[in-house]
Every structure is written in structure tokens, then in C-alpha cells.
Write a protein that holds these residues in place. Structure first.
Motif, PDB file in Angstrom:
ATOM      1  N   GLU A 118       0.830  -1.209   0.000  1.00 48.77           N
ATOM      2  CA  GLU A 118       0.000   0.000   0.000  1.00 48.77           C
ATOM      3  C   GLU A 118       0.865   1.259   0.000  1.00 48.77           C
ATOM      4  OE1 GLU A 118      -3.448   2.341   0.017  1.00 48.77           O
ATOM      5  OE2 GLU A 118      -3.116   0.223  -0.441  1.00 48.77           O
ATOM      6  N   ILE A 119       1.924   1.260   0.797  1.00 48.18           N
ATOM      7  CA  ILE A 119       2.843   2.413   0.836  1.00 48.18           C
ATOM      8  C   ILE A 119       3.483   2.614  -0.526  1.00 48.18           C
ATOM      9  CG2 ILE A 119       5.055   3.215   1.768  1.00 48.18           C
ATOM     10  CD1 ILE A 119       4.214   1.957   4.454  1.00 48.18           C
ATOM     11  N   GLY A 120       3.926   1.529  -1.159  1.00 47.77           N
ATOM     12  CA  GLY A 120       4.551   1.630  -2.476  1.00 47.77           C
ATOM     13  C   GLY A 120       3.592   2.153  -3.536  1.00 47.77           C
ATOM     14  N   THR A 121       2.345   1.695  -3.469  1.00 46.82           N
ATOM     15  CA  THR A 121       1.333   2.149  -4.439  1.00 46.82           C
ATOM     16  C   THR A 121       1.053   3.638  -4.282  1.00 46.82           C
ATOM     17  OG1 THR A 121       0.290  -0.037  -4.445  1.00 46.82           O
ATOM     18  CG2 THR A 121      -1.032   1.815  -5.248  1.00 46.82           C
ATOM     19  N   MET A 122       0.873   4.088  -3.033  1.00 44.99           N
ATOM     20  CA  MET A 122       0.618   5.513  -2.786  1.00 44.99           C
ATOM     21  C   MET A 122       1.807   6.371  -3.225  1.00 44.99           C
ATOM     22  SD  MET A 122      -1.445   5.711   0.859  1.00 44.99           S
ATOM     23  CE  MET A 122      -0.207   4.822   1.800  1.00 44.99           C
ATOM     24  N   ALA A 123       3.014   5.901  -2.930  1.00 42.93           N
ATOM     25  CA  ALA A 123       4.218   6.655  -3.287  1.00 42.93           C
ATOM     26  C   ALA A 123       4.358   6.789  -4.796  1.00 42.93           C
ATOM     27  CB  ALA A 123       5.449   5.975  -2.697  1.00 42.93           C
ATOM     28  N   ASP A 124       4.028   5.730  -5.525  1.00 44.31           N
ATOM     29  CA  ASP A 124       4.106   5.788  -6.991  1.00 44.31           C
ATOM     30  C   ASP A 124       3.146   6.817  -7.566  1.00 44.31           C
ATOM     31  OD1 ASP A 124       6.062   3.869  -7.120  1.00 44.31           O
ATOM     32  OD2 ASP A 124       4.699   2.200  -7.508  1.00 44.31           O
ATOM     33  N   ARG A 125       1.995   6.959  -6.942  1.00 42.17           N
ATOM     34  CA  ARG A 125       0.982   7.877  -7.469  1.00 42.17           C
ATOM     35  C   ARG A 125       1.384   9.339  -7.333  1.00 42.17           C
ATOM     36  NH1 ARG A 125      -4.363   4.946  -4.835  1.00 42.17           N
ATOM     37  NH2 ARG A 125      -4.434   3.148  -6.263  1.00 42.17           N
ATOM     38  N   ILE A 126       2.221   9.644  -6.344  1.00 43.39           N
ATOM     39  CA  ILE A 126       2.652  11.045  -6.171  1.00 43.39           C
ATOM     40  C   ILE A 126       4.165  11.181  -6.349  1.00 43.39           C
ATOM     41  CG2 ILE A 126       0.733  11.914  -4.792  1.00 43.39           C
ATOM     42  CD1 ILE A 126       2.189  11.207  -2.282  1.00 43.39           C
ATOM     43  N   GLU A 177      -2.937  15.783   0.001  1.00 45.44           N
ATOM     44  CA  GLU A 177      -2.223  15.042  -1.043  1.00 45.44           C
ATOM     45  C   GLU A 177      -2.127  13.561  -0.681  1.00 45.44           C
ATOM     46  OE1 GLU A 177       1.024  17.766  -3.234  1.00 45.44           O
ATOM     47  OE2 GLU A 177       1.187  17.850  -1.045  1.00 45.44           O
ATOM     48  N   ILE A 178      -1.893  13.270   0.594  1.00 42.84           N
ATOM     49  CA  ILE A 178      -1.847  11.873   1.023  1.00 42.84           C
ATOM     50  C   ILE A 178      -3.236  11.242   0.936  1.00 42.84           C
ATOM     51  CG2 ILE A 178      -1.358  10.318   2.939  1.00 42.84           C
ATOM     52  CD1 ILE A 178       1.140  11.532   1.715  1.00 42.84           C
ATOM     53  N   CYS A 179      -4.264  11.997   1.353  1.00 41.79           N
ATOM     54  CA  CYS A 179      -5.637  11.491   1.299  1.00 41.79           C
ATOM     55  C   CYS A 179      -6.069  11.188  -0.136  1.00 41.79           C
ATOM     56  CB  CYS A 179      -6.605  12.491   1.922  1.00 41.79           C
ATOM     57  SG  CYS A 179      -6.467  12.626   3.712  1.00 41.79           S
ATOM     58  N   ALA A 180      -5.549  11.974  -1.082  1.00 38.79           N
ATOM     59  CA  ALA A 180      -5.941  11.805  -2.479  1.00 38.79           C
ATOM     60  C   ALA A 180      -5.497  10.452  -3.039  1.00 38.79           C
ATOM     61  CB  ALA A 180      -5.358  12.938  -3.327  1.00 38.79           C
ATOM     62  N   VAL A 181      -4.434   9.880  -2.476  1.00 41.15           N
ATOM     63  CA  VAL A 181      -3.938   8.591  -2.969  1.00 41.15           C
ATOM     64  C   VAL A 181      -4.209   7.464  -1.972  1.00 41.15           C
ATOM     65  CG1 VAL A 181      -2.170   9.635  -4.413  1.00 41.15           C
ATOM     66  CG2 VAL A 181      -1.617   9.056  -2.049  1.00 41.15           C
ATOM     67  N   SER A 182      -4.857   7.804  -0.865  1.00 39.80           N
ATOM     68  CA  SER A 182      -5.153   6.814   0.170  1.00 39.80           C
ATOM     69  C   SER A 182      -6.635   6.468   0.156  1.00 39.80           C
ATOM     70  CB  SER A 182      -4.746   7.362   1.551  1.00 39.80           C
ATOM     71  OG  SER A 182      -5.156   6.498   2.577  1.00 39.80           O
ATOM     72  N   LYS A 183      -6.952   5.369   0.835  1.00 36.61           N
ATOM     73  CA  LYS A 183      -8.354   4.964   0.955  1.00 36.61           C
ATOM     74  C   LYS A 183      -8.969   5.506   2.240  1.00 36.61           C
ATOM     75  CE  LYS A 183      -6.867   0.565  -1.065  1.00 36.61           C
ATOM     76  NZ  LYS A 183      -6.631  -0.865  -0.779  1.00 36.61           N
ATOM     77  N   ILE A 184      -8.182   6.246   3.007  1.00 40.18           N
ATOM     78  CA  ILE A 184      -8.593   6.681   4.337  1.00 40.18           C
ATOM     79  C   ILE A 184      -8.785   8.194   4.370  1.00 40.18           C
ATOM     80  CG2 ILE A 184      -7.999   6.580   6.793  1.00 40.18           C
ATOM     81  CD1 ILE A 184      -8.371   3.867   5.452  1.00 40.18           C
ATOM     82  N   GLY A 185      -9.684   8.659   5.226  1.00 40.58           N
ATOM     83  CA  GLY A 185      -9.963  10.080   5.363  1.00 40.58           C
ATOM     84  C   GLY A 185      -8.914  10.823   6.167  1.00 40.58           C
ATOM     85  N   LYS A 186      -8.971  12.135   6.075  1.00 45.03           N
ATOM     86  CA  LYS A 186      -7.975  12.996   6.719  1.00 45.03           C
ATOM     87  C   LYS A 186      -7.969  12.854   8.238  1.00 45.03           C
ATOM     88  CE  LYS A 186      -6.728  17.896   7.110  1.00 45.03           C
ATOM     89  NZ  LYS A 186      -7.065  19.277   6.688  1.00 45.03           N
TER      90      LYS A 186
END
Length: 312
Positions: A118-126, A177-186
């Protein structure tokens, strides 16, 4: 060659970094090319195949690369049929497996692997670097081993770890920015963020307008002189205590708005807000505090015509 302490190094260039040639199993001096060590073990996957039939068989015979963050180093034993279908050693006459596949991965390691993915996927998106991903993985491992976030989802913890890693590596991202690539709310990410800092007794540097200014200006396509002016405005506004209580992100957005309207490329609050993740009204409120002191905020060498600036 080895020194008295047992550390491998080149006798002629003891401080030169060594290059690992995993194919040959050698360690080579980067200065003179001398082989100073051999029998280096490559822990990566082996991709050779010994079958004459290409088929769809996976040529990897050793599984994934070693991950030192996993307790069992993700070791597994998978027994499958031969490409020709005649593997009598593993299967009986009726086709039933004689041996059972053995997977040594614990539930703890499975949780870590899912979080790392999950961390790798989010990091790739930004477009975050591997250094940030590695730090986030280490943070999650420490939190997981300490059982500090019981009751919180893996995704929330992973998102918070990525946010902390960005700040600790000096390239902070906003919660939005993190929320935009995550499945979780702020709110949930923010809650995990505070718990992680407390549990690991670590800290993050206070964010400033300078942390976001270059990236925001670049994404908005502003010329370098406007970028420099916006950076100066944001920094001076904080130094002169013109924007007390305002977040650095909203101050940076207001500074960009002010600098752009003093130049030929005038941007709207919405255009800036879309990039900075700040609402129009938030930019306006910060700008209204800065506008009366505009002459004090701009660099001295910037040709400023106050009448160009909007009042709000």
C-alpha cells in the motif's frame, strides 16, 4: 583484501567504495578495479529456466527477493507439477499431491507485506522516491512490532507513516495530497499520525511556506522571478507576524496569488487552490491580512505597482 579489523577494503584505496558484482560474486574497488573480495551471495531472484519448453511457467525458482523487515524473510516452498506433467516424485498415480506446499509466512508478515504494498502504491501515485518509501516501511514495521495502533486499520497506519516519512526526508506533502492517494480520510490519518509520533518518540520538523512554494509554483508554471517573489512574500509575512494562526500552506497560496497579480501571469484563487489543496475562501482570508503590508513583503528589486494588486 581485509584489514586487521576484518573489514574488506582495497589496500591501495582503503576509503574507496566497493562495487558488488553479483553475477561474478566479487567485490571490486571503484578506484582501480581490483577484486578485493569474492563469494558474494546474491539474494535476488534467479530467473534461469532449465526447461526446453517455454510455456507459461514462471522461471523464478527462488521466490521474491529477501526483505529484512519481515520476521520470516518471506521464505516459502511451493511444489508444482513439471512442465511435461510427469513429475512422479511429487504426485501419486491418481494425481494427488504427495507433499504439501509449505508457506512459512506468519500473519504478522502478511500484514507487513500488505502495508508495504500500500505504501509503495501511494508513493508511486505522487512520485515519491525509494528513500521515502524505505523510511515509511521502517516506521510501519516499528509501529506494528510495538502494537501501538491496535484498533486502527493497516491502510490508515500506512498512510500516516508515509506522511511522516515525507516530512522527515524534507519533502513534506499535505494531508490532502496523502488522502488523495489513500483509501482513508484525513481525520483518521491525522489521528494515526499523532499516535505514531507519541509511540515512537520521534518528531518531524515544523513545515514552512518554503517547503511547498517551489513545487506549487512549478506546477502552476510561474516564471522564476515570480517564484522568488512569492517565496520572499511568504517568508516575510511569517517573520512580520502578519498571518498569525494561518497554516503555512494557506500563506504560501496567498503569497503566490499576490506575486502572480504583480506580474503578467495573473492566477485566480481557484487555480492556485486546486494545486495547493486550499479553499478559495482560505486563500482570500490570508491575502486580506497580507494586502495592507504588500509594500513590505515584496523583494526590494521587484518592480511593484500596488494598484495592480486586487484588494481581496
Amino acid at each position: 583484501m581485509s584489514s586487521g579489523g576484518g573489514m574488506i577494503q582495497c589496500p591501495d584505496h582503503p576509503y574507496a567504495p566497493l562495487i558488488d558484482d553479483c553475477r561474478a560474486g566479487d567485490q571490486i574497488c571503484s578506484e582501480c578495479g581490483l577484486v578485493v573480495g569474492d563469494r558474494v551471495v546474491d539474494v535476488g531472484s534467479e530467473w534461469r529456466t532449465f526447461s526446453n519448453e517455454a510455456g507459461n511457467a514462471d522461471p523464478s525458482r527462488v521466490g521474491a527477493t529477501e526483505n529484512t523487515l519481515l520476521n520470516g524473510t518471506n521464505l516459502t516452498t511451493m511444489i508444482g507439477p513439471s512442465p511435461s506433467g510427469g513429475n512422479v516424485a511429487s504426485f501419486d498415480d491418481s494425481g494427488a499431491a504427495v507433499y504439501k506446499n509449505r508457506q512459512t509466512m506468519s500473519s504478522s508478515d502478511r500484514t507487513l507485506i500488505n502495508a508495504f504494498k500500500e505504501i509503495g502504491t501511494m508513493a508511486d501515485r505522487i512520485n515519491l522516491t525509494r528513500t521515502i518509501v524505505d523510511r515509511a516501511n521502517r516506521l510501519f514495521k516499528d509501529v506494528h512490532d510495538g502494537k501501538n495502533l491496535k484498533g486502527h486499520s493497516t491502510d490508515a497506519s500506512a498512510s500516516a507513516c508515509l506522511y511522516i516519512a515525507c516530512r522527515q526526508e524534507g519533502v513534506p506533502r499535505t494531508f490532502k495530497e496523502i488522502c488523495a492517494v489513500s483509501k482513508i480520510g484525513k481525520k483518521e490519518i491525522g489521528r494515526c499520525f499523532k499516535l505514531i509520533l507519541k509511540a515512537l518518540e520521534t518528531s518531524v520538523d515544523i513545515i514552512t511556506t518554503s517547503d511547498f512554494m517551489p513545487r506549487f509554483c512549478c506546477n502552476l508554471g510561474l516564471p522564476i522571478n515570480v517564484q522568488m517573489a512569492a517565496s520572499h512574500i511568504g517568508r516575510k509575512a511569517v517573520e512580520l507576524d502578519i498571518v498569525p494562526g494561518r497554516s503555512p500552506i494557506s500563506v504560501a497560496a496567498a503569497a503566490i496569488y499576490m506575486a502572480s497579480h504583480a506580474s503578467e501571469k495573473k492566477l485566480t484563487k481557484k487555480e492556485i487552490g486546486d494545486i495547493a489543496g486550499v479553499a478559495d475562501v482560505t486563500i482570500r482570508q490570508s491575502y486580506e491580512l497580507m494586502y495592507p503590508r504588500a509594500a513590505d513583503l515584496f523583494p526590494e528589486d521587484f518592480k511593484l505597482i500596488l494598484s495592480q494588486l486586487p484588494q481581496r
